[in-house]
Design an enzyme around this catalytic site. Structure first.
Site, PDB file in Angstrom:
ATOM      1  N   CYS B 305      65.113  57.295  -9.568  1.00 57.37           N
ATOM      2  CA  CYS B 305      66.071  56.185  -9.695  1.00 57.37           C
ATOM      3  C   CYS B 305      67.430  56.706 -10.141  1.00 57.37           C
ATOM      4  O   CYS B 305      67.517  57.595 -10.995  1.00 57.37           O
ATOM      5  CB  CYS B 305      65.530  55.174 -10.704  1.00 57.37           C
ATOM      6  SG  CYS B 305      66.607  53.760 -10.955  1.00 57.37           S
ATOM      7  N   CYS B 310      68.388  55.236 -15.941  1.00 58.28           N
ATOM      8  CA  CYS B 310      67.693  56.478 -15.597  1.00 58.28           C
ATOM      9  C   CYS B 310      68.624  57.687 -15.577  1.00 58.28           C
ATOM     10  O   CYS B 310      68.179  58.814 -15.752  1.00 58.28           O
ATOM     11  CB  CYS B 310      66.979  56.308 -14.259  1.00 58.28           C
ATOM     12  SG  CYS B 310      65.583  55.157 -14.394  1.00 58.28           S
ATOM     13  N   HIS B 336      67.252  48.440 -15.658  1.00 52.33           N
ATOM     14  CA  HIS B 336      66.465  49.229 -14.705  1.00 52.33           C
ATOM     15  C   HIS B 336      65.614  48.337 -13.798  1.00 52.33           C
ATOM     16  O   HIS B 336      65.583  48.527 -12.581  1.00 52.33           O
ATOM     17  CB  HIS B 336      65.575  50.235 -15.429  1.00 52.33           C
ATOM     18  CG  HIS B 336      64.592  50.876 -14.492  1.00 52.33           C
ATOM     19  ND1 HIS B 336      64.927  51.903 -13.662  1.00 52.33           N
ATOM     20  CD2 HIS B 336      63.301  50.569 -14.204  1.00 52.33           C
ATOM     21  CE1 HIS B 336      63.892  52.227 -12.908  1.00 52.33           C
ATOM     22  NE2 HIS B 336      62.890  51.435 -13.224  1.00 52.33           N
TER      23      HIS B 336
END
Lengths: 378, 378
Positions: B305, B310, B336
């Site tokens: 990701c 991330c 996320h």
């Protein structure tokens, strides 16, 4: 690189100091307010937001990080900067204040302090050596000697014994400190509300030649005038070429009065804590945005403020969010309050530059309503 | 301008639709997932963060905004876009679902629904006219007809009566709607788990010629296969030139299977709700970052990701924050999860463009672990 302080000038009107602290993670212009990130996060904020509001340095709490996640994990992450994704300077306190304020059943011995973990009651022990080892592992740019913050009020004999033990502990911290090249260990002045004991502590601690000095044991419940009196019994005796850090102070009036008494650095949870309760600081004083009277007020928190919150959101919206316990509301008030104090410090630095800090103080006190009877700074 | 739908192409492998919805606040590429901002805020997120993750449209809840802060206040603020500082499209639901799921002591009459405010127990009444008036005041680009979402399971006779009342209510909503020029009112298909009743509802509702159609009464506890079966009994009968919105669906598998069955729009609190519990969606499946095994895992939530979370933070740090109930942890997991679903929809649109959505689905199911026995999508 070592951490060093550069005195740029003093204000002709007040004697307040304009300076710079050079650290491995960049420069800090002083006087400065340091937002508090207790658990490796300034509550509700991102590192990017802290940068956008021009936070130059943040503080994190050794005691809390020792309990969660543990300093060894932070060390293995590459230190606190890397762990929390903050590449500007960090200061960690020694944990002493929390050991004395949060934990129960503490027992002070010459060797250190036995206490109970405030989260789960387990038995713990911190000594000057352990506090230094933890801070060496965390890797902040500025770290603190392990001290006892005496309560207020406390009798003279207790305070004297305590400050003398704090001096002995400070020596042991210096001895234990393994990262002198990239972490500056500050000594802490104690002495309670006794001017002569403050002087004794200054003499003892400065004789150890730390790269900076913190003033502890103030803002512990004493009247404001008494705090100012104690500052006057302390700062004149501190070396001019070292930074001075007044711990736990963050109300606008106390920041101004501290700077005027020669303080360079401040920290406090106040602006973020009151923000999460819906209370904000504005150019015209304290504003409790959760109050019903703001339900249909579509103006900004502070019409004179150019922060992210005040540029984009109304009192009505912020009040709605906070009434609904919505995180974004706490983000908006926290951002504003921290910005307000950082901007205040920037204005203070400008006023020192222009030798007009007393004028600035008087104008600020007037506009903020601090000259009124029963004024509430926050 | 009116809200219009443009069908760009259908996937040769699956029949899935690629399209665009034009609204007064910009275009939406479909199929799309809409993050939910119940109380005029997507929990923990800022509008800037939603834009950074390329959210094209968000959903807000009429029932909740009616109670707090009240639609009149939002109207006086200049509407929901202005109130919450979001200049992209917004969809509001009708409040029907919340009236039936959150409030007690409801009594359904032909005129509308009597119910108790779930916050303070006060008596309230919402009719199709009132639901429309509230949504006209809020000013979202897409608004919903007031419907009854029948429970699961429900007997056939109840569902039939309910869907027929929903049709009569839909007519009254159309009649009451005062902002046809800049707000698109969608009709809602009901019919429970009965294919012939789904068909009856489609016939009745589409005869009223709405600019778009929502599919309600699914994702209410029925097995996944049954939901897919009901979609197959619904979407083939909907007009191709109008957008279709499947309400309350947000698990990755259901999004894929919904798109393949001709759905264009989805919303769900799932990604943000599980995020606040420390559960995340990753390219290799569900990951509960609060688990102890991540305490010293310094890798990202999802190595594949490229989102803000991330790119900048480790599982160890996020776990620490969530264990400590720190807001920033919930911000990171929420960001996320929403990014993950928005990116999934982008990949789905690409696969439709390339006539390969079935291949994409099979690969995604395999990598996410959805082909395993006892697979848990979230």
């Amino acid at each position: 690189m070592a951490v060093t302080y550069e005195l740029i000038k003093t204000c002709k009107q007040t004697g307040a100091r304009l300076g710079k602290i050079h650290t491995p993670h960049g420069e800090i212009e002083t006087p400065i307010f340091m937002p508090v990130g207790t658990l490796a996060t300034v509550k509700t904020m991102s590192p990017e937001e802290l940068k956008k509001m021009e936070a130059q340095i943040i503080l994190s709490n050794t005691y809390h990080l020792y309990l969660r996640p543990g300093h060894e994990i932070v060390k293995r992450a590459g230190g606190l900067h890397s762990f929390m994704n903050w590449d500007r300077p960090i200061l960690t306190d020694s944990g002493g204040f929390q050991v004395f304020s949060l934990s129960n059943l503490r027992r002070i011995e010459e060797e250190g302090v036995h206490f109970r973990n405030h989260l789960n009651g387990s038995k713990l022990f911190i000594s000057p050596e352990i506090a230094t080892e933890i801070q060496n592992a965390l890797g902040a740019d500025i770290i603190m000697a392990f001290d006892e913050c005496a309560p207020y009020p406390a009798d003279r004999e207790y305070v004297k014994q305590s400050l003398e033990r704090t001096t002995r502990w400070a020596e042991r911290c210096l001895e234990a400190h393994t990262r002198k090249k990239d972490q500056a260990l500050f000594g802490i002045i104690q002495g309670g509300m006794y001017p002569d004991l403050r002087k004794q502590s200054v003499d003892e601690i400065t004789s150890l030649d730390f790269p900076g000095y913190a003033i502890g044991g103030l803002s512990v419940g004493e009247p404001k005038d008494l705090m100012n009196e104690m500052l006057e019994a302390t700062t004149p005796f501190l070396p001019a070429q070292k930074p001075r850090y007044l711990m736990g102070v963050g109300s606008p009036d106390a920041l101004l009065d501290g700077v005027i008494r020669g303080v360079d650095m401040f920290d406090c949870v106040l602006p973020s804590r009151i923000a999460r309760n819906g209370t904000t600081m504005t150019s015209s004083g304290r504003l409790v945005v959760r109050n019903a009277k703001f339900a249909e007020d579509f103006g900004p928190l502070d019409p004179k403020c150019d922060c992210y919150t005040c540029t984009n959101y109304s009192r009505a919206y912020i009040r709605h969010l906070i009434k609904c316990d919505e995180t974004f509301g706490f983000r908006l008030t926290t951002y504003h309050n921290l910005y307000f104090l950082l901007k205040l410090m920037e204005n203070i630095r400008d006023a020192i530059r222009q030798d007009s800090l007393l004028d600035f103080r008087n104008q600020f006190f007037e506009e903020y309503g601090l000259n009124k009877p029963n004024a509430r700074p926050f």
